[in-house]
Design a protein around this motif. Structure first.
Motif, PDB file in Angstrom:
ATOM      1  N   VAL A 343      35.704  25.702  51.298  1.00  0.00           N
ATOM      2  CA  VAL A 343      36.861  26.567  51.445  1.00  0.00           C
ATOM      3  C   VAL A 343      36.415  27.888  52.056  1.00  0.00           C
ATOM      4  O   VAL A 343      35.245  28.259  51.990  1.00  0.00           O
ATOM      5  N   GLN A 671      41.422  30.930  45.844  1.00  0.00           N
ATOM      6  CA  GLN A 671      39.999  30.716  46.076  1.00  0.00           C
ATOM      7  C   GLN A 671      39.250  32.038  46.145  1.00  0.00           C
ATOM      8  O   GLN A 671      39.651  32.921  46.905  1.00  0.00           O
ATOM      9  N   PRO A 672      38.171  32.211  45.373  1.00  0.00           N
ATOM     10  CA  PRO A 672      37.713  31.239  44.387  1.00  0.00           C
ATOM     11  C   PRO A 672      38.696  31.154  43.221  1.00  0.00           C
ATOM     12  O   PRO A 672      39.441  32.109  42.953  1.00  0.00           O
TER      13      PRO A 672
END
Length: 793
Positions: A343, A671-672
């Motif tokens: 990601v 994210q995270p």
């Protein structure tokens, strides 16, 4: 020629005690003419988008259906003797593939007007429940029961929704202010429950117009334009018509529907060419290879807070242009297809970011959501679950474990090659394969991609490879030597006295055969005697649970262990409500002694008592570590015990830290992900570390073992707190990286269970014994582990 009425189903004649009874069917035989396609009664209500109720008609015949002289009629869901049918007269006809819109009552709410209807009435239909009939003639009906209405030859079609008493067989789903009930694929089996689904209202008139200005309601477009280049559709909330080929269908469960894929790609790697068409509880009347044009509302389905959405078409209808067409080519997934980086960084919500499928794995899967993909010789990195799902890797060389799994080594090292596989093949035709880690689905596994809150992006396989069993063996550790003390830890997954004997036998085999009968075992998730069935009944004792376990160990050839534990206060320590899970000790009295000191209770804190000879002891044994501290709220309290082995004191602390419940998913939109549960485990680690520091301050050479399910990784702040300064060593770190795991979650082999030891134990020999987590058949979802050592001091 108009189908003037439905032919009544045959009457059944039954002989009862010499009499003849006529049993009237509750529904009529399906028609091939005009039918009700959609009903919406929430128009103008609070929260509604549309200002007006409506009924939509279609014909399932191949010729135009003349509606002149007919009517649409409405009856409340629970009619009384005073209830009356209300009628709206119709005129004109409905062409095959077209719609006939009947506008009904209009209220003050909503913002979108219906397109110009073919017929107008003023019936104020209920949003949730009611009955609508298509009737030959305009005279109001008089029937008020399902049987009476089935016998009325004037009724051409009828739908009862929600709690409607008058309906064909079972009722259609309930509607609402924001949902209508519609007939997916125009299937008519005379069972409203089977033929109708709930979804966003999609009114359309004979000109193909939808809500809003004439000509602007239904947008003819392509799937890639609906999907767009981010995780959400730029056309969300719009009614669209898209062409495509049916590539797969889900024909069971409550989330039925089919996948549609456009064979004409726009060559933009960010925009998926596939989409799921929702039919709810209705089995879609399509076949793989059908070329169809689907009209439906673009919706974003979010399965859980923090999950990405799936772009879908709801309240859908479709026409079939041809059958037996060649399917679009499935995207072949090889080791290099999916990006290595999982990601984008830095953090925050990724939902509105443009997809970058060549850089990030999560973007790659999102950009292919709904499309056909294929994997050849997919290796399992998790055992088949109870939900008939299997995690495989598309990157065989990505962090492989020694036994064929995929090890998780850091927050920023999420394994990008893992994908879940489920099957679209009915279980009666082919049971889902019971795979273990390292087994392979040989040949091709192929199907459309779909996001699931449980496990992330998933291949819904319409082609499922054949299982090759690679013979994964449950490990057996060596027995301890005469001068070695063996201490094991085992999470026995909600064991209670009401469990089946097979569970006790499986766990006992783990203790005796696979752990070679350790001297001491710390147990996690021991429940009270009646388990979760006894919520709020005051039962907290676990003596029956532990006795059955010990008896099973003896029956398996092991020693007769003794146990020590402390009953918790009722409903205070988390876990399954009513189960009252706790930690405890088993020990073999022929090898090791337990030092019993009275005074330990659920709320009494154990302390370290320093003696003049420099050898400390526990104020009570067993005793709970600072049980009143808020760090242990709704969580298990550590249990300290004092043992003597060959004349030397050994202090063992059994633990089960707070769970990861509430943490955001690694495949979510944030994210995270927020690991909110770490806060409590961090506090617990500080409390436990303070106790260990006090013990070591009293005797720096004390033999200390901290063991249990800490619910956190070896690289987490929780473990860093416990090991800071070298007072304790996390033994998982002494293993090669590809062996650092005791649990498998969503295909990631990870370490949640730990044994830590102080500096004094000598000749330390540590082993995680893999007997559960990698297998489809498990006695527990955790692997036990063991340390053998010679006590020092």
């Amino acid at each position: 020629m108009r189908n003037t009425r439905r032919a009544l189903a045959a009457v059944t004649v039954v002989a009862v005690s010499g009499s003849t009874v006529l049993v009237t069917p509750a529904a009529a035989a399906p028609s091939t003419g005009p039918v009700i396609a959609e009903v919406y009664g929430g128009g103008g209500n609070s929260g509604a988008h549309l200002t007006q109720d409506f009924v939509e008609l279609v014909t399932v015949g191949g010729t135009a259906a003349d509606l002149t002289g007919m009517s649409v009629q409405y009856l409340p869901a629970s009619p009384t003797a005073n209830s009356r049918w209300q009628a709206t007269a119709l005129s004109g006809s409905v062409e095959p593939g077209a719609r006939y819109l009947v506008g009904e009552a209009k209220s003050g709410g909503g913002t979108a007007e219906l397109p110009a209807p073919e017929a107008a009435g003023s019936i104020n239909m209920a949003a949730a429940s009611g009955t609508v009939a298509l009737v030959e003639g305009t005279t109001p009906l008089t029937c008020r029961t399902a049987d009476d209405c089935a016998a009325d030859s004037r009724i051409v079609d009828l739908v009862g929704y929600g709690s409607a008493v008058v309906r064909e067989t079972g009722p259609a789903p309930a509607g609402s202010n924001t949902t209508s009930v519609h007939r997916p694929g125009l299937v008519d089996t005379d069972d409203n429950a089977a033929d109708f689904a709930a979804g966003s209202p999609t009114p359309e008139n004979s000109k193909g117009e939808g809500p809003g200005e004439p000509g602007g309601g239904v947008t003819d477009t392509r799937i890639h334009d609906v999907q767009g280049s981010t995780r959400t559709s730029p056309l969300a909330g719009k009614v669209v018509r898209v062409p495509g080929i049916v590539t797969a269908a889900r024909t069971f469960g409550s989330a039925r529907g089919f996948w549609l894929q456009d064979p004409e790609s726009d060559n933009d790697p960010r925009t998926s060419e596939g989409i799921f068409v929702v039919t709810g509880s209705v089995t879609p009347a399509v076949a793989v290879g059908d070329a169809v044009a689907v009209t439906g509302a673009v919706a974003e389905y979010r399965p859980a807070s923090g999950s990405p959405t799936t772009t879908e078409l709801t309240s859908a209808t479709w026409t079939t242009a041809s059958r037996g067409n060649e399917l679009p080519d499935a995207l072949a997934i090889t080791e290099d297809t999916v990006p290595d980086q999982y990601v984008a960084e830095p953090g925050g919500s990724i939902e509105s970011r443009p997809l970058e499928p060549s850089k990030y794995a999560l973007d790659f899967w999102a950009a292919h959501d709904g499309e056909l993909i294929s994997i050849v010789d997919a290796r399992a990195v998790g055992g088949t679950t109870a939900y008939n799902e299997l995690y495989v890797t598309t990157k065989p060389n990505e962090h492989p474990t020694a036994r064929g799994g995929s090890v998780y080594l850091g927050y920023h090292e999420t394994n990008s090659g893992i994908v879940k596989v489920q099957s679209l093949i009915p279980f009666s035709e082919r049971p889902f394969p019971p795979a273990n880690v390292g087994d392979v689905l040989t040949g091709i596994t192929s199907g459309p991609v779909e996001y699931s809150q449980f496990g992330g992006y998933t291949v819904q396989a319409s082609i499922l490879g054949e299982l090759k069993d690679n013979g994964l063996v449950r490990e057996v550790t060596r027995p301890q030597k005469g001068g070695e003390l063996a201490v094991a830890t085992y999470n026995v997954e909600n064991l209670s006295a009401v469990d089946e004997q097979a569970k006790f036998d499986g766990l006992a085999s783990g203790i005796v055969k696979h752990l070679s009968s350790p001297d001491i075992v710390t147990l996690e998730e021991i429940q009270d005697n009646n388990g979760p069935a006894g919520a709020n009944d005051g039962v907290v004792a676990a003596d029956q649970t532990l006795k059955r376990f010990v008896d099973a160990i003896v029956a398996a050839g092991g020693p007769r262990y003794e146990w020590r534990q402390i009953d918790p206060q009722d409903m205070t320590d988390g876990g399954q409500p009513g189960g009252n899970i706790r930690v405890g000790f088993l020990f073999n009295p022929k090898r090791v002694s337990f030092v019993d000191r009275p005074g330990g209770g659920a709320t009494t804190a154990v302390d370290v008592v320093a003696e003049n000879n420099g050898k400390p002891h526990l104020s009570m044994s067993p005793g709970r570590v600072d049980p009143g501290n808020t760090a242990w709220q709704n969580s298990r309290k550590p249990l300290a015990g004092e043992f003597v082995f060959q004349g030397k004191a050994v202090f063992v602390v059994a633990n089960h830290f707070a769970s990861k419940g509430g943490d955001q998913s690694v495949h979510g939109i944030n994210q995270p992900p927020n690991r909110s549960s770490e806060v409590q485990r961090g506090q617990q680690a500080e409390v436990l570390r303070a106790f260990i520091d006090k013990l070591l301050a009293a005797d720096p050479k004390a033999n200390v073992v901290v063991a249990g399910d800490l619910n956190d990784y070896q690289f987490s702040p929780t473990l860093q707190t416990l090991t800071q300064g070298g007072a304790l060593t996390a033994l998982i770190d002494t293993l090669p990286e590809n062996e650092r795991y005791s649990y498998v979650f969503e295909g990631r082999s990870q370490a949640l269970d730990h044994i830590l030891v102080s500096r004094t134990p000598r000749r330390v020999d540590y082993d995680v014994v893999h007997i559960n987590s990698e297998f489809a058949v498990q006695s527990s979802d955790h692997d036990p582990q063991i340390v053998r050592f010679q006590p020092g001091n």
